[in-house]
Enzyme design. Structure first.
Site, PDB file in Angstrom:
ATOM      1  N   PRO A  65       5.752  10.837   4.685  1.00 26.13           N
ATOM      2  CA  PRO A  65       6.204   9.850   3.706  1.00 26.13           C
ATOM      3  C   PRO A  65       5.721   8.443   4.015  1.00 26.13           C
ATOM      4  O   PRO A  65       5.642   8.037   5.174  1.00 26.13           O
ATOM      5  CB  PRO A  65       7.733   9.911   3.824  1.00 26.13           C
ATOM      6  CG  PRO A  65       7.983  10.349   5.227  1.00 26.13           C
ATOM      7  CD  PRO A  65       6.828  11.237   5.611  1.00 26.13           C
ATOM      8  N   ARG A  85       5.720   5.458   1.002  1.00 21.35           N
ATOM      9  CA  ARG A  85       6.465   4.609   0.064  1.00 21.35           C
ATOM     10  C   ARG A  85       7.983   4.760   0.193  1.00 21.35           C
ATOM     11  O   ARG A  85       8.701   3.755   0.181  1.00 21.35           O
ATOM     12  CB  ARG A  85       6.039   4.959  -1.368  1.00 21.35           C
ATOM     13  CG  ARG A  85       6.592   4.011  -2.409  1.00 21.35           C
ATOM     14  CD  ARG A  85       6.333   4.507  -3.842  1.00 21.35           C
ATOM     15  NE  ARG A  85       5.083   5.164  -4.023  1.00 21.35           N
ATOM     16  CZ  ARG A  85       3.993   4.615  -4.585  1.00 21.35           C
ATOM     17  NH1 ARG A  85       4.044   3.386  -5.035  1.00 21.35           N
ATOM     18  NH2 ARG A  85       2.890   5.322  -4.708  1.00 21.35           N
ATOM     19  N   CYS A 145      -8.785 -16.134 -10.710  1.00 21.27           N
ATOM     20  CA  CYS A 145      -9.518 -16.278 -11.965  1.00 21.27           C
ATOM     21  C   CYS A 145      -9.850 -14.934 -12.600  1.00 21.27           C
ATOM     22  O   CYS A 145     -11.019 -14.541 -12.669  1.00 21.27           O
ATOM     23  CB  CYS A 145     -10.792 -17.075 -11.711  1.00 21.27           C
ATOM     24  SG  CYS A 145     -10.420 -18.604 -10.890  1.00 21.27           S
TER      25      CYS A 145
HETATM   26  N1  LLP Z   1      -0.273  11.715   2.934  1.00 21.24           N
HETATM   27  C1  LLP Z   1      -1.455  11.610   2.319  1.00 21.24           C
HETATM   28  C2  LLP Z   1      -2.520  12.546   2.642  1.00 21.24           C
HETATM   29  C3  LLP Z   1      -1.655  10.595   1.369  1.00 21.24           C
HETATM   30  O1  LLP Z   1      -2.819  10.509   0.737  1.00 21.24           O
HETATM   31  C4  LLP Z   1      -0.609   9.688   1.056  1.00 21.24           C
HETATM   32  C5  LLP Z   1      -0.793   8.616   0.087  1.00 21.24           C
HETATM   33  C6  LLP Z   1       0.610   9.837   1.757  1.00 21.24           C
HETATM   34  C7  LLP Z   1       0.744  10.868   2.667  1.00 21.24           C
HETATM   35  C8  LLP Z   1       1.780   8.918   1.517  1.00 21.24           C
HETATM   36  O2  LLP Z   1       2.224   9.010   0.221  1.00 21.24           O
HETATM   37  P1  LLP Z   1       3.559   8.243  -0.235  1.00 21.24           P
HETATM   38  O3  LLP Z   1       4.732   8.912   0.460  1.00 21.24           O
HETATM   39  O4  LLP Z   1       3.436   6.842   0.147  1.00 21.24           O
HETATM   40  O5  LLP Z   1       3.594   8.439  -1.710  1.00 21.24           O
HETATM   41  N2  LLP Z   1      -1.719   2.666  -3.593  1.00 21.24           N
HETATM   42  C9  LLP Z   1      -0.913   3.560  -4.401  1.00 21.24           C
HETATM   43  C10 LLP Z   1      -0.466   4.778  -3.627  1.00 21.24           C
HETATM   44  C11 LLP Z   1      -1.598   5.558  -3.002  1.00 21.24           C
HETATM   45  C12 LLP Z   1      -1.123   6.749  -2.214  1.00 21.24           C
HETATM   46  C13 LLP Z   1      -2.236   7.374  -1.459  1.00 21.24           C
HETATM   47  N3  LLP Z   1      -1.851   8.461  -0.605  1.00 21.24           N
HETATM   48  C14 LLP Z   1       0.240   2.773  -4.987  1.00 21.24           C
HETATM   49  O6  LLP Z   1       0.345   1.591  -4.734  1.00 21.24           O
HETATM   50  O7  LLP Z   1       1.024   3.315  -5.739  1.00 21.24           O
END
Ligand code: LLP
Length: 423
Positions: A282, A284, A350
């Site tokens: 995890p 986010r 900008c």
């Molecule tokens: N594991 C892998 C292989 C991943 O690619 C990701 C996120 C995570 C774990 C963690 O995922 P989370 O629990 O954070 O959802 N920049 C985007 C989010 C990109 C996520 C990329 N991979 C945003 O701001 O929404």
């Protein structure tokens, strides 16, 4: 109104507090734009993961890409977490923060030979491999330095996580993972390679997922694969279900981590896989609502069609609105009496895409400090220096204590690696 981030983020009287500190005061003291995180909120977000997994072999690997500040990594390392990394740079951060390489899973679709070697030398727990080509190179690199790479294949379960296309990763059309149909054959290939030791299987179907169903679908597909793979004589020790659990930005109602995990474990047990170690990645959901971005209102620019509230943070500080049209809550850190108006909150960069919020009901005056909410994940890590803007400072709070965990960049920092041409 309950804010995303409550109870660690809440108004006391007219002032918005994180833990026991006024955000307005923190902004005055440290300047803006300023990221502020609550250590308590991070640990509170981790607790349901740990609680739900208690009593069975497990590892929660914090996804470093979501917030890679050393103090944040240190917080999770001290709490017993491992880390999910996607680059050699992230590995260096984890080690610098006191993290244990033996608890690191190395993900990513394009690891370089140098990064593979770095991971092997540090002794990472597992490489999450995404293609046959990568497997072969990894085996070669490992053999060259006399090591064995522990490997899990990231399989693509081909399920729709129902999230934004840019952050949905488990569908056939995505660049990620080994296709379901070829997974068994790829595992057989892995088992033959001299520098590879197969240890597990993983999937990650996307990010900001707010439903349980896609996880359960993906799990079923992964368990089908596990059974097919083990029937060929390859043993898998761990099951890594990735990250992706969503948070509340506005009115989303994602499941609590312990509720999600309980349902996943029930299926794992019911299908006879209860002995396996369970890994999650995890990002986010551990840090998103533990952070805000503070920004000062510089000018109000009412117009015929739109009212613009020009603030000192911009798309370079927080890219999510510009990149995904993501909604992030915006509130005044000091509540004003009187009527609200509808504002587009925009930065000084900008580009017309430089906005933090559109059509927001706010009561604001120049000099007010606004808080962009749910900014603890994919905020600072995606920041850039566009327009030669130094990146923001970061502060961690815990109760009534606050520590600067990253200094604000100054322009000289930004061009210190550049060179003028000779005469
Ligand atoms: N594991 C892998 C292989 C991943 O690619 C990701 C996120 C995570 C774990 C963690 O995922 P989370 O629990 O954070 O959802 N920049 C985007 C989010 C990109 C996520 C990329 N991979 C945003 O701001 O929404």
């Amino acid at each position: 109104m309950t804010l995303p981030g409550a109870p660690f983020l809440a108004y006391r009287g007219q002032d918005l507090f994180m833990d026991d500190l006024s955000l307005n005061d923190l902004a005055r003291e440290h300047g803006t734009p300023l990221y502020v995180y609550s250590r308590r909120a991070m640990l509170a977000a981790l607790a349901p993961y740990q609680k739900a997994l208690q009593g069975r072999p497990h590892l929660v690997c914090f996804a470093v890409k979501s917030n890679s500040n050393l103090a944040v990594l240190q917080t999770f390392a001290r709490a017993g977490c491992g880390f999910d990394i996607v680059s050699g740079g992230e590995l260096e951060r984890v080690l610098a923060a006191g993290g244990d390489a033996g608890k690191v899973v190395f993900s990513g679709v394009g690891k370089s030979r140098r990064e593979m070697k770095q991971g092997l030398e540090a002794g990472v727990r597992c490489f999450n491999v995404e293609s046959t080509a990568e497997l072969e190179v990894l085996s070669e690199v490992a053999t060259q330095i006399g090591r064995t790479a522990r490997v899990s294949l990231r399989v693509n379960p081909d399920v729709d996580a129902g999230t934004h296309p840019y952050i949905s990763t488990g569908l056939k059309g995505n660049k990620f993972g080994v296709a379901h149909e070829v997974a068994v054959a790829t595992y057989q290939r892995a088992a033959q390679l001299p520098g590879i030791e197969v240890v597990g299987i993983d999937c990650h179907i996307g990010s900001q997922i707010t439903e349980i169903a896609p996880y359960l679908d993906a799990l079923d597909r992964v368990l089908d694969l596990v059974e097919a793979i083990e029937a060929t004589g390859v043993t898998l020790h761990h099951l890594d279900l990735g990250g992706g659990l969503g948070i509340t930005y506005t009115d989303e109602t994602p499941p609590a981590a312990d509720v999600l995990i309980a349902q996943l474990l029930a299926k794992i047990d019911a299908r006879g896989h209860g002995h396996r170690e369970i890994v999650f990645e995890p990002g986010r959901s551990l840090v998103g609502n533990a952070g805000v971005l503070l920004t000062e209102v510089m000018f109000l620019k009412p117009g015929e069609q739109k009212n613009f509230c020009v603030v000192d943070a911009a798309m370079n500080d927080l890219m999510r609105p510009a990149l995904y049209e993501a909604f992030m809550g915006i509130v005044n850190t000091r509540r004003r009496e009187g009527a609200t108006e509808v504002w587009d909150v925009v930065g000084p960069v900008c580009e017309s895409g430089d906005w933090l919020g559109r059509d927001r009901q706010l009561s604001v005056q120049p000099g007010d400090v606004l808080a962009v909410l749910s900014a603890g994940a994919y905020g600072m890590t995606m920041a850039s220096n566009y327009n030669t803007r130094g990146r923001a400072a970061e502060v961690m709070v815990d109760g009534s204590q606050a520590w600067v965990i990253r200094e604000r960049e100054v322009p000289a920092d930004l061009f210190k690696h550049e060179h003028l041409l000779p005469n």
